[in-house]
Design a protein around this motif. Structure first.
Motif, PDB file in Angstrom:
ATOM      1  N   PHE A  23       0.932  -1.199  -0.218  1.00 35.68           N
ATOM      2  CA  PHE A  23      -0.134  -0.021  -0.091  1.00 35.68           C
ATOM      3  C   PHE A  23       1.088   1.038  -0.331  1.00 35.68           C
ATOM      4  CE2 PHE A  23      -2.339   3.357   2.444  1.00 35.68           C
ATOM      5  CZ  PHE A  23      -3.528   3.704   1.498  1.00 35.68           C
ATOM      6  N   ILE A  24       1.432   1.318   0.728  1.00 32.65           N
ATOM      7  CA  ILE A  24       3.027   2.995   1.180  1.00 32.65           C
ATOM      8  C   ILE A  24       3.417   2.409  -0.231  1.00 32.65           C
ATOM      9  CG2 ILE A  24       4.551   3.844   1.794  1.00 32.65           C
ATOM     10  CD1 ILE A  24       1.427   3.755   3.411  1.00 32.65           C
ATOM     11  N   GLY A  25       4.089   1.544  -1.037  1.00 30.45           N
ATOM     12  CA  GLY A  25       4.765   1.787  -1.968  1.00 30.45           C
ATOM     13  C   GLY A  25       4.511   1.911  -3.123  1.00 30.45           C
ATOM     14  N   GLY A  26       3.177   1.057  -3.871  1.00 25.66           N
ATOM     15  CA  GLY A  26       2.322   2.085  -4.202  1.00 25.66           C
ATOM     16  C   GLY A  26       2.292   3.381  -4.368  1.00 25.66           C
ATOM     17  N   ALA A  27       1.355   3.462  -2.699  1.00 25.42           N
ATOM     18  CA  ALA A  27       0.684   5.393  -3.293  1.00 25.42           C
ATOM     19  C   ALA A  27       2.212   5.878  -3.634  1.00 25.42           C
ATOM     20  CB  ALA A  27       1.109   5.747  -1.355  1.00 25.42           C
ATOM     21  N   ILE A  28       3.202   5.482  -2.829  1.00 22.11           N
ATOM     22  CA  ILE A  28       4.507   6.427  -3.084  1.00 22.11           C
ATOM     23  C   ILE A  28       4.722   6.548  -5.041  1.00 22.11           C
ATOM     24  CG2 ILE A  28       7.229   6.079  -2.980  1.00 22.11           C
ATOM     25  CD1 ILE A  28       7.164   5.381  -0.323  1.00 22.11           C
ATOM     26  N   LEU A  29       4.681   5.321  -5.751  1.00 21.38           N
ATOM     27  CA  LEU A  29       4.618   5.261  -7.090  1.00 21.38           C
ATOM     28  C   LEU A  29       3.993   6.045  -7.498  1.00 21.38           C
ATOM     29  CD1 LEU A  29       5.545   1.374  -7.834  1.00 21.38           C
ATOM     30  CD2 LEU A  29       7.222   3.477  -8.112  1.00 21.38           C
ATOM     31  N   MET A  30       2.809   6.255  -7.221  1.00 15.82           N
ATOM     32  CA  MET A  30       1.736   7.272  -7.699  1.00 15.82           C
ATOM     33  C   MET A  30       1.983   8.716  -7.731  1.00 15.82           C
ATOM     34  SD  MET A  30      -2.052   6.049  -6.505  1.00 15.82           S
ATOM     35  CE  MET A  30      -2.649   6.681  -4.901  1.00 15.82           C
ATOM     36  N   THR A  31       2.969   9.229  -6.879  1.00 11.67           N
ATOM     37  CA  THR A  31       3.129  10.075  -7.298  1.00 11.67           C
ATOM     38  C   THR A  31       4.318  10.689  -8.121  1.00 11.67           C
ATOM     39  OG1 THR A  31       4.313  10.247  -5.302  1.00 11.67           O
ATOM     40  CG2 THR A  31       2.579  10.555  -4.477  1.00 11.67           C
ATOM     41  N   SER A  32       5.228   9.490  -8.347  1.00 12.67           N
ATOM     42  CA  SER A  32       5.950   9.542  -9.047  1.00 12.67           C
ATOM     43  C   SER A  32       5.752  10.372 -11.016  1.00 12.67           C
ATOM     44  CB  SER A  32       6.748   8.388  -9.348  1.00 12.67           C
ATOM     45  OG  SER A  32       7.585   8.618 -10.543  1.00 12.67           O
ATOM     46  N   GLU A  33       6.661  11.311 -10.793  1.00  6.86           N
ATOM     47  CA  GLU A  33       6.580  11.359 -12.486  1.00  6.86           C
ATOM     48  C   GLU A  33       7.327  11.448 -13.281  1.00  6.86           C
ATOM     49  OE1 GLU A  33       5.548  16.026 -12.263  1.00  6.86           O
ATOM     50  OE2 GLU A  33       3.933  15.732 -10.917  1.00  6.86           O
ATOM     51  N   PHE A  34       7.504   9.994 -13.364  1.00  5.74           N
ATOM     52  CA  PHE A  34       8.849   9.712 -14.791  1.00  5.74           C
ATOM     53  C   PHE A  34       8.355   9.139 -15.153  1.00  5.74           C
ATOM     54  CE2 PHE A  34      11.497   5.998 -15.452  1.00  5.74           C
ATOM     55  CZ  PHE A  34      13.175   6.757 -15.566  1.00  5.74           C
ATOM     56  N   ALA A  35       7.502   8.523 -15.438  1.00  6.93           N
ATOM     57  CA  ALA A  35       6.912   8.163 -16.686  1.00  6.93           C
ATOM     58  C   ALA A  35       4.632   8.598 -16.527  1.00  6.93           C
ATOM     59  CB  ALA A  35       7.053   6.929 -17.474  1.00  6.93           C
ATOM     60  N   ASN A  36       4.041   8.042 -18.069  1.00 11.22           N
ATOM     61  CA  ASN A  36       2.277   8.016 -17.662  1.00 11.22           C
ATOM     62  C   ASN A  36       2.414   6.698 -17.423  1.00 11.22           C
ATOM     63  OD1 ASN A  36       2.609  10.102 -18.776  1.00 11.22           O
ATOM     64  ND2 ASN A  36       2.239   9.597 -21.258  1.00 11.22           N
ATOM     65  N   LEU A  37       3.086   5.728 -17.763  1.00  3.96           N
ATOM     66  CA  LEU A  37       2.976   4.319 -16.685  1.00  3.96           C
ATOM     67  C   LEU A  37       3.423   4.504 -15.488  1.00  3.96           C
ATOM     68  CD1 LEU A  37       1.318   1.432 -17.854  1.00  3.96           C
ATOM     69  CD2 LEU A  37       3.548   0.930 -18.218  1.00  3.96           C
ATOM     70  N   VAL A  38       4.223   4.296 -14.908  1.00  5.75           N
ATOM     71  CA  VAL A  38       4.446   4.310 -13.438  1.00  5.75           C
ATOM     72  C   VAL A  38       3.086   4.735 -12.724  1.00  5.75           C
ATOM     73  CG1 VAL A  38       6.452   4.822 -11.490  1.00  5.75           C
ATOM     74  CG2 VAL A  38       7.098   4.431 -13.928  1.00  5.75           C
ATOM     75  N   PRO A  39       2.482   5.787 -12.205  1.00  5.57           N
ATOM     76  CA  PRO A  39       1.867   5.521 -11.730  1.00  5.57           C
ATOM     77  C   PRO A  39       0.535   5.346 -11.794  1.00  5.57           C
ATOM     78  CG  PRO A  39       2.075   8.565 -12.477  1.00  5.57           C
ATOM     79  CD  PRO A  39       3.055   6.684 -12.863  1.00  5.57           C
ATOM     80  N   ILE A  40       0.026   4.587 -13.159  1.00  9.23           N
ATOM     81  CA  ILE A  40      -1.049   3.792 -13.082  1.00  9.23           C
ATOM     82  C   ILE A  40      -1.130   2.549 -12.312  1.00  9.23           C
ATOM     83  CG2 ILE A  40      -2.428   2.315 -14.513  1.00  9.23           C
ATOM     84  CD1 ILE A  40      -1.662   4.826 -16.303  1.00  9.23           C
ATOM     85  N   ILE A  41       0.445   2.016 -11.977  1.00  5.94           N
ATOM     86  CA  ILE A  41       1.077   0.902 -11.543  1.00  5.94           C
ATOM     87  C   ILE A  41       1.059   0.930 -10.170  1.00  5.94           C
ATOM     88  CG2 ILE A  41       3.134  -0.320 -11.015  1.00  5.94           C
ATOM     89  CD1 ILE A  41       3.437  -0.235 -14.027  1.00  5.94           C
ATOM     90  N   GLY A  42       1.121   2.077  -9.771  1.00  9.13           N
ATOM     91  CA  GLY A  42       1.073   2.672  -8.065  1.00  9.13           C
ATOM     92  C   GLY A  42       0.194   2.466  -8.080  1.00  9.13           C
ATOM     93  N   ALA A  43      -0.857   3.229  -8.510  1.00 11.33           N
ATOM     94  CA  ALA A  43      -2.637   3.213  -7.992  1.00 11.33           C
ATOM     95  C   ALA A  43      -3.104   1.548  -8.117  1.00 11.33           C
ATOM     96  CB  ALA A  43      -3.287   3.642  -9.320  1.00 11.33           C
ATOM     97  N   VAL A  44      -2.186   0.516  -8.674  1.00 11.81           N
ATOM     98  CA  VAL A  44      -3.154  -1.094  -8.847  1.00 11.81           C
ATOM     99  C   VAL A  44      -2.296  -1.468  -7.782  1.00 11.81           C
ATOM    100  CG1 VAL A  44      -2.645  -3.241  -9.971  1.00 11.81           C
ATOM    101  CG2 VAL A  44      -3.593  -0.873 -11.235  1.00 11.81           C
TER     102      VAL A  44
END
Length: 64
Positions: A23-44
């Motif tokens: 949950f925490i790792g996904g939330a951190i990935l959601m705030t990333s603006e590295f690529a278009n796909l990374v925040p989606i993977i973080g949300a999942v």
């Protein structure tokens, strides 16, 4: 019987910790603006981790 209960409790705590980290790792990935796909993977990941947390917190030793 006490050993079995202790073993089940340890497994349940490991599942709870895994859900929390996901949950925490996904939330951190959601705030990333590295690529278009990374925040989606973080949300999942955050949704799966949140579901795991709710399931293991409100179930009895990981069973329904």
């Amino acid at each position: 019987m006490v050993g079995f209960y202790k073993q089940r409790k340890e497994i349940s705590m490991k599942n709870l910790q895994a859900g929390g980290f996901l949950f925490i790792g996904g939330a951190i990935l959601m705030t990333s603006e590295f690529a278009n796909l990374v925040p989606i993977i973080g949300a999942v990941c955050a949704l799966i981790g949140g579901g795991m947390l709710v399931y293991y917190l409100f179930s009895q030793d990981g069973r329904y």
